[in-house]
Motif scaffolding. Structure first.
Motif, PDB file in Angstrom:
ATOM      1  N   HIS A 133      10.170  -9.149   7.040  1.00  0.00           N
ATOM      2  CA  HIS A 133       8.810  -8.660   7.265  1.00  0.00           C
ATOM      3  C   HIS A 133       8.087  -8.530   5.936  1.00  0.00           C
ATOM      4  O   HIS A 133       8.684  -8.107   4.942  1.00  0.00           O
ATOM      5  CB  HIS A 133       8.814  -7.251   7.875  1.00  0.00           C
ATOM      6  CG  HIS A 133       9.418  -7.152   9.230  1.00  0.00           C
ATOM      7  ND1 HIS A 133       9.591  -5.942   9.875  1.00  0.00           N
ATOM      8  CD2 HIS A 133       9.894  -8.095  10.081  1.00  0.00           C
ATOM      9  CE1 HIS A 133      10.143  -6.140  11.057  1.00  0.00           C
ATOM     10  NE2 HIS A 133      10.345  -7.440  11.197  1.00  0.00           N
ATOM     11  N   LEU A 134       6.809  -8.858   5.904  1.00  0.00           N
ATOM     12  CA  LEU A 134       5.909  -8.327   4.880  1.00  0.00           C
ATOM     13  C   LEU A 134       5.296  -7.087   5.503  1.00  0.00           C
ATOM     14  O   LEU A 134       4.490  -7.179   6.436  1.00  0.00           O
ATOM     15  CB  LEU A 134       4.822  -9.332   4.498  1.00  0.00           C
ATOM     16  CG  LEU A 134       3.757  -8.773   3.540  1.00  0.00           C
ATOM     17  CD1 LEU A 134       4.361  -8.434   2.184  1.00  0.00           C
ATOM     18  CD2 LEU A 134       2.588  -9.733   3.378  1.00  0.00           C
ATOM     19  N   SER A 135       5.682  -5.917   5.014  1.00  0.00           N
ATOM     20  CA  SER A 135       5.208  -4.646   5.562  1.00  0.00           C
ATOM     21  C   SER A 135       3.998  -4.182   4.764  1.00  0.00           C
ATOM     22  O   SER A 135       4.033  -4.127   3.528  1.00  0.00           O
ATOM     23  CB  SER A 135       6.322  -3.599   5.491  1.00  0.00           C
ATOM     24  OG  SER A 135       5.855  -2.337   5.885  1.00  0.00           O
ATOM     25  N   ILE A 136       2.919  -3.842   5.474  1.00  0.00           N
ATOM     26  CA  ILE A 136       1.669  -3.403   4.847  1.00  0.00           C
ATOM     27  C   ILE A 136       1.397  -1.977   5.314  1.00  0.00           C
ATOM     28  O   ILE A 136       1.230  -1.727   6.510  1.00  0.00           O
ATOM     29  CB  ILE A 136       0.499  -4.325   5.249  1.00  0.00           C
ATOM     30  CG1 ILE A 136       0.858  -5.788   4.977  1.00  0.00           C
ATOM     31  CG2 ILE A 136      -0.773  -3.943   4.508  1.00  0.00           C
ATOM     32  CD1 ILE A 136      -0.069  -6.788   5.655  1.00  0.00           C
ATOM     33  N   THR A 137       1.376  -1.024   4.390  1.00  0.00           N
ATOM     34  CA  THR A 137       1.194   0.381   4.746  1.00  0.00           C
ATOM     35  C   THR A 137       0.039   0.979   3.933  1.00  0.00           C
ATOM     36  O   THR A 137      -0.680   0.262   3.252  1.00  0.00           O
ATOM     37  CB  THR A 137       2.490   1.168   4.492  1.00  0.00           C
ATOM     38  OG1 THR A 137       2.857   1.039   3.114  1.00  0.00           O
ATOM     39  CG2 THR A 137       3.631   0.657   5.357  1.00  0.00           C
TER      40      THR A 137
END
Length: 316
Positions: free
Chosen positions: A233-237
């Protein structure tokens, strides 16, 4: 016989007359903070200069892009002294989950020993680095910096003591033990076979994170024994996660032209996180016979995600 140039040492004050007005702005430059990050093995980005912490002002405040924790940098163009030691202790006391980097022309033996002692006595979430900086040139070449690591956290000691505390609190399940073992093997494989992905500490959980150069963006490797699949995953928070996701989504067509991976785009409107992911299904992580294939797949996908997204998110 090939003639080699002579390496000449350059005095720091010949290049930087003043710490706050010359050296600190130079170090805070993205390219130079990246060189420092490579020395200690942490990707970081500058958040502020001259940041107030208690009665002092930290020279540079950064974020660790892997876990968004604070990194404080204190620098001096002379040998270490008790005044700066007192300041870094103030920083450590005033912040949680922080890394302290002390840069100086020369570390005295007592200050080097103090940093070593602090790393031994403090908990795992506080880390101290002592770094000496030098300048060199070859004949008429541009002056080049060299960061020399003279003191660093004793990660082996801390990880052992932390693991002991964890085992006292709870007994790990077979699944957790298996997860940790898989990440350990992936870590070893990446160290030997990848020049792009920096391994992180293996933990007994179904995911492990990798820095991609900017806070609130993280590459994650996933294993899912229940559903028999693995993923990256590319996690964007963060507060701007949806806005940043939509910025990447606007380039979806171009991004997908650059890769053979089948990307899955998930805004997740009701969650703090958004993500872009790729999955490999019908593979059981609990079966160790699958691990070689899984490790190779994770490495390739992590490298591909780094290539696809690092520069793009850097410019957001």
């Amino acid at each position: 016989m090939k003639i080699l140039g002579k390496l000449e040492k350059v005095e720091l004050r010949e290049v930087w007359k003043n710490e706050s007005s010359d050296f600190t702005p130079w170090l805070a430059n993205e390219e130079n903070i990246s060189i420092l990050g490579e020395t200690i093995g942490i990707e970081m980005e500058v958040e502020a200069r001259e940041k107030e912490v208690g009665p002092f002002k930290a020279d540079i405040l950064c974020k660790n892009t892997l876990d968004n924790s604070w990194i404080l940098i204190e620098n001096q163009l002379e040998k270490t002294d008790h005044t700066h030691l007192g300041q870094i202790l103030t920083y450590a006391a005033g912040l949680n989950a922080v890394t302290i980097i002390w840069i100086a022309k020369k570390f005295t033996e007592e200050h080097r020993a103090t940093i070593d002692w602090l790393n031994e006595k403090t908990e795992n979430q506080i880390n101290f680095f002592g770094i000496e900086i030098e300048l060199f040139k070859i004949e008429n070449s541009p002056v080049a910096p060299m960061f020399n690591l003279v003191s660093k956290p004793n990660n082996w000691h801390k990880s052992i003591s932390q693991a002991a505390r964890e085992m006292e609190i709870t007994n790990l399940t077979e699944t957790k033990i298996l997860q940790k073992e898989y990440w350990e093997q992936l870590e070893q494989f990446l160290r030997l076979n990848s020049k792009i992905i920096k391994p992180t500490k293996p933990l007994p959980q179904h995911w492990t994170n990798f820095a991609i150069g900017k806070s609130y963006f993280t590459n994650c490797a996933i294993i899912n024994s229940r559903d028999k699949k693995i993923a990256v995953h590319l996690s964007i928070t963060g507060d701007k996660s949806k806005e940043n996701y939509k910025t990447l989504l606007s380039s979806k067509q171009n991004i997908e032209k650059e890769t053979n991976l089948k990307l899955i785009w998930e805004e997740l409107p009701d969650a703090i996180e958004s993500r872009i992911k790729v999955e490999l299904e019908n593979i059981d992580p609990s079966n160790k016979e699958n691990w070689n294939k899984m490790i190779e797949w994770h490495k390739n996908c992590l490298e591909e995600f780094d290539k696809l997204f690092r520069e793009r998110i850097k410019n957001i």
